[in-house]
Design an enzyme around this catalytic site. Sequence first.
Site, PDB file in Angstrom:
ATOM      1  NE  ARG A   1     -27.735  32.974  -0.988  1.00 26.62           N
ATOM      2  CZ  ARG A   1     -27.360  33.178   0.281  1.00 26.62           C
ATOM      3  NH1 ARG A   1     -26.251  33.831   0.542  1.00 26.62           N
ATOM      4  NH2 ARG A   1     -28.096  32.766   1.260  1.00 26.62           N
TER       5      ARG A   1
ATOM      6  CE  LYS B   1     -32.459  32.361   7.239  1.00 26.74           C
ATOM      7  NZ  LYS B   1     -32.022  31.633   8.450  1.00 26.74           N
TER       8      LYS B   1
ATOM      9  CD  GLU C   1     -28.779  31.827  12.771  1.00 30.64           C
ATOM     10  OE1 GLU C   1     -28.529  32.371  11.678  1.00 30.64           O
ATOM     11  OE2 GLU C   1     -28.510  32.345  13.868  1.00 30.64           O
TER      12      GLU C   1
END
Length: 571
Positions: A271, A281, A46
């Site tokens: 992850r 983020k 994204e």
Amino acid sequence: MNKPPNESDTSAEDATERRHFIQQIVEKDLAEGTYDGRVHTRFPPEPNGYLHIGHAKSICLNFGIAAQYNGLCNLRFDDTNPTKEEDEYVEAIKEDVRWLGFDWGDRLCYASDYFDQLYDWAVQLIKAGKAYICDLSAEETREYRGTLTEPGKNSPFRDRPAEESLDLFARMKAGEFPDGTRTLRAKIDMAASNITMRDPVMYRILHASHHRTGDAWCIYPMYDFTHGQSDSIERITHSICTLEFENHRPLYDWYIRELGIYAPHQYEFARLNLTFTMMSKRRLLKLVEDGHVSGWDDPRLPTLCGLRRRGYTPAAIRNFCETIGVAKFNSTIHMSVLEGALRDDLNEIAPRVSGVLRPLRVVIENYPEGQVEQLTAQNHPQKPEMGTRQVPFSRVIYIEQADFREEAPKKFFRLVPGREVRLRYAYFVKCTGFVKNDAGEVIEVRCTYDPETRGGSAPDGRKVKGTIHWLSAEHSLRAEVRLYDHLFCKADPDDCDEGKDWISNLNPNSLEVLTESRVEPSLADAEPGALYQFERQGYFNVDPVDSKPGALVFNRAVALRDQWAKIEKGK
RNA sequence: UGGCCCCUAGUGUAAUGGUAGCACGAAUGACUCUGAAUCAUUUAGUCGGGGUUCAAAUCCCUGGGGGCCAGCCA
């Protein structure tokens, strides 16, 4: 050099052994002809922030699988939320993926390119009685959803006639309603134990302009209603994402099944987590916005642009991703593994030079005043093909403060009064004394040299225990050196005292700036971004932003392993 | 507390019913004009309990621990 005679056999073996679970799935599909022998993956960021080392794991996985099995990998921007996404991020992401060494060819995709198709599919589901317009507010929707342990309640609008929903959906698209007043929802099961399936929102009203579609839309599809269909449109075979989307897989499959379109399959892996840093983020954004770091490319950050500026190479990052593996177990990798991967790469490629971080003046009493010799130094002792260079030697030199002690601790074999050491590529010198300032600090060391040891070895065969690096005072260049340490004091930044948050774990000493450092004259024209090993110190990157000819700035990418530091610390 | 997923040396990761292996770390030694690199040796593991089986890290049951999920974020 110690490879067995039959090289191809072993490499084939290496390739087939140690395959992680995704590779095994791909190989099984290939063997069974599941997708006509096609392998097609995608990396779907994204564009709402910069890429970090965690994304690198995903990039290496997705592009790596494609490369390994003769397939393709798309770069696709998952841009369905115009309130958070910006073009600045898409450009940065493209640059980072390219820098890492991957190529998406002509397959640069955007979920926003599918908005028309997605809208048509939404209409299809409404007509099929599988979706409805819901007039509940966000808060009401939450209340109706139920909790982890209680089922939800049906929305009062759930059984609204399809014609009415169709009309309302068209008017939503036309901009008749304000943000948040209505949503399009899938009609699935409000009592589902998987909350994702409790009539998930497909479209929301957002009067915001999009970085690519501008003001063409005021309704935007949700991730779940976009991702699987985007995979389907692009004929993706293996849709690889992280573990937190595991709960979404039934919904991913539901949309595709109800729509009756080509079905890729989603697989989830763990992850990356690293000690002493953090991948969120949102939090990285906060560090940047609140000025805790200098920007997204601050060399202390785990962002790819930060690592690049720090001196990390694409090969080091790719090798790192290779060694950490791919699995479903939630693990945390030690930062030292990343650092080790960098050392491994830089050890091979970085030319060796001399840099004195904290200079201490040394006068060689019996060396003629005004005399200058050019001595030959190797650019890489293990790689003669990298050549040699000349370094000037003179009566006054600088050595590292840490390389002199008034009194030698056990196992210290650097310079000490009365002791002889080798100046790398130069002469043996013996310390005859030192001078201190009023504060009691050693400000100058006195030595004599043995002219017979030119080049670094003694004709009489005597040995010295230590070899230290040095720089001719008058020929050396002043440079700024930035030393970095972990961004956080704690291996787990969330491990903080009562009432405090992760910000309190920021390491106040994560950046140390040395302004009086010295480097050898051959570095005068060092290219921005060039990487060197300062012998006995570490690997340094010419700062691509701040370094200028005449005002050199070096970032320490990673220090050399240091046995002596370990001995001292252990005491 | 409901659902789903996960648990193998210090760390990470293989073995997919058949010899528990590899990498990194750590320790020791060799070598060394970088206390680096390199080389050698050593170190240490299947979360607990039960079951199935000739045979279980693997399959089943059960207990424990961890992760994710209640955005009109992705």
